[in-house]
Design an enzyme around this catalytic site. Structure first.
Site, PDB file in Angstrom:
ATOM      1  N   CYS A  89      51.457  79.348  21.193  1.00  0.00           N
ATOM      2  CA  CYS A  89      51.779  78.475  22.448  1.00  0.00           C
ATOM      3  C   CYS A  89      53.035  79.359  23.050  1.00  0.00           C
ATOM      4  O   CYS A  89      53.264  79.393  24.197  1.00  0.00           O
ATOM      5  CB  CYS A  89      52.065  77.078  22.340  1.00  0.00           C
ATOM      6  SG  CYS A  89      50.783  76.058  21.830  1.00  0.00           S
ATOM      7  N   HIS A 347      49.067  72.867  30.492  1.00  0.00           N
ATOM      8  CA  HIS A 347      49.533  74.161  29.356  1.00  0.00           C
ATOM      9  C   HIS A 347      48.570  74.856  29.149  1.00  0.00           C
ATOM     10  O   HIS A 347      47.679  74.842  27.969  1.00  0.00           O
ATOM     11  CB  HIS A 347      50.004  73.370  28.073  1.00  0.00           C
ATOM     12  CG  HIS A 347      50.548  73.970  26.907  1.00  0.00           C
ATOM     13  ND1 HIS A 347      51.054  75.445  27.091  1.00  0.00           N
ATOM     14  CD2 HIS A 347      50.473  73.808  25.530  1.00  0.00           C
ATOM     15  CE1 HIS A 347      51.049  75.768  25.823  1.00  0.00           C
ATOM     16  NE2 HIS A 347      51.259  75.022  25.006  1.00  0.00           N
ATOM     17  N   CYS A 377      57.892  75.135  21.690  1.00  0.00           N
ATOM     18  CA  CYS A 377      57.416  74.951  20.197  1.00  0.00           C
ATOM     19  C   CYS A 377      56.062  75.763  20.207  1.00  0.00           C
ATOM     20  O   CYS A 377      55.199  75.887  21.080  1.00  0.00           O
ATOM     21  CB  CYS A 377      57.162  73.322  19.995  1.00  0.00           C
ATOM     22  SG  CYS A 377      56.019  72.656  20.944  1.00  0.00           S
TER      23      CYS A 377
END
Length: 391
Positions: A89, A347, A377
């Protein structure tokens, strides 16, 4: 050592899964920010030393090194190299951080860094995670379990964070409502106009222009969220659902990073200076706590405190991640994700980090504030952080 500066930063609209970009090839989506930067900054692509693109699921249509294919598809010719990286991510933000490192070391002068993720055409988990959000044990060597008892999905990790910080469903839903409302206010006020570039594409055989994020739900309220079923645990045993977790979307983003000398030579007026970067590793089970030490470490390296920072972006992967980070760092919510976050706009994994930095530098410029901090994160227990200074 020369400074690494951000000259410009853009992103596409984020299309909801199965929405406006469902017929758009990921390589075409990846090329859009490159063309936009070229047009806005009026540079010859030949000056670009490298293109660094994050992509979390580099298989199928996102395989074959999408970082190299993006400039080819953008029409930048065959002399502009490109590389794809995967820090899950944090990939898009890591791309920018690595670009800054190359430039500060004096190895390169001009780099375009960003990322892409087409979560409709290349579904999340195509590279080893089951559709349920639980890691497919077959994707891991048995030796992994000599060191760790289990491999869980990020949703379950978010639930364990909620337990550890005594967060209720009302707490996490509050973050979600704020994210949606902040995005709506920012959109109506035109705060995204300077950073979102329209995309001309086709949908069901018809030509369309996509100008707005497709995932936000401005009418979200505590009442509407209370009606949603939990996503990762049985009812009554958890707090997270689709409404307080990041949206699954398609999008790309890119940042033009240059040395201060190169910017001056070309007459560019940089938006910001990249002050400091950081990456950390944490427990891969409670994997989403990484932004806490990443923030602490990057501030220490920059000889700064939390009070020195004017604006914060933390990826809203799950609302509990944001609340735990706020509690531990002391960052104020009213200066964090001020124009909404991933719960609202979504996202797109490999593109999110560079998109958050894009949002951060544009908002610093709009407000006239000085310092911004971005952190994310990352699956399997990592986090990335970046501090920027408006110029």
């Amino acid at each position: 050592m020369d400074d690494a500066v951000i000259v410009d930063a853009v992103r596409t609209p984020f299309g909801d899964r199965g929405g406006a970009f469902r017929d758009t090839h990921p390589q075409d989506l990846a090329a859009e920010p490159l063309r936009a930067l070229e047009e806005r900054t009026e540079f010859d692509p030949a000056i670009v030393d490298d293109v660094v693109y994050g992509c979390v699921t580099p298989v199928g249509e996102q395989g074959l090194n999408v970082g190299r294919l993006a400039p080819l598809v953008a029409g930048w010719g065959d002399e502009v190299p490109g590389v794809q990286l995967n820090r899950m991510c944090g990939s898009g933000q890591q791309a920018v951080n690595w670009a800054a490192s190359e430039i500060r070391a004096g190895f390169q002068n001009v780099i375009v860094a960003g990322g892409v993720e087409h979560m409709t055409r290349v579904p999340m988990g195509s590279d080893g995670e089951a559709e349920t959000g639980v890691i497919d044990r077959r994707a891991l060597t048995d030796t992994y379990f000599d060191h760790y008892d289990e491999a869980i999905g990020q949703g379950e990790s978010a639930e364990r964070i909620a337990e550890a910080w005594d967060l209720t469903r009302d707490d996490v839903d509050g973050v979600a409502v704020d994210s949606q409302q902040r995005w709506a206010e920012a959109w109506e006020a035109g705060r995204y106009d300077s950073q979102i570039v329209p995309v001309e594409t086709t949908l069901d055989g018809e030509s369309i222009t996509v100008e707005q994020d497709g995932h936000p739900k401005p009418d979200t309220s505590a009442e509407t969220l209370s009606e949603l079923p939990l996503a990762f645990r049985p009812e009554g045993e958890g707090v997270h659902h689709a409404g307080n977790s990041s949206g699954i979307v398609d999008g790309s983003s890119a940042v033009l990073v240059a040395s201060a000398d190169a910017a001056e030579e070309r007459g560019w007026e940089p938006m910001a200076r990249i002050v400091q970067t950081e990456v950390v590793g944490v427990d891969p089970i409670t994997m989403l706590t990484g932004p806490i030490p990443a923030t602490e470490n990057v501030l220490e390296k920059a000889d700064m405190t939390i009070d020195d920072v004017d604006l914060f972006e933390i990826n809203e992967a799950f609302a509990s991640v944001v609340l735990a980070w706020l509690a531990e760092t002391g960052a104020p919510w009213n200066r964090t994700n001020v124009n909404g976050g991933a719960i609202a706009h979504g996202h797109p994994l490999g593109a999110t980090g560079s998109a958050l930095l894009t949002k951060l530098v544009h908002e610093l410029d709009r407000r006239g504030d000085r310092y911004g901090l971005c952190t994310m994160c990352i699956g399997f227990g990592q986090a990335v952080a970046t501090i920027v200074e408006r110029l």
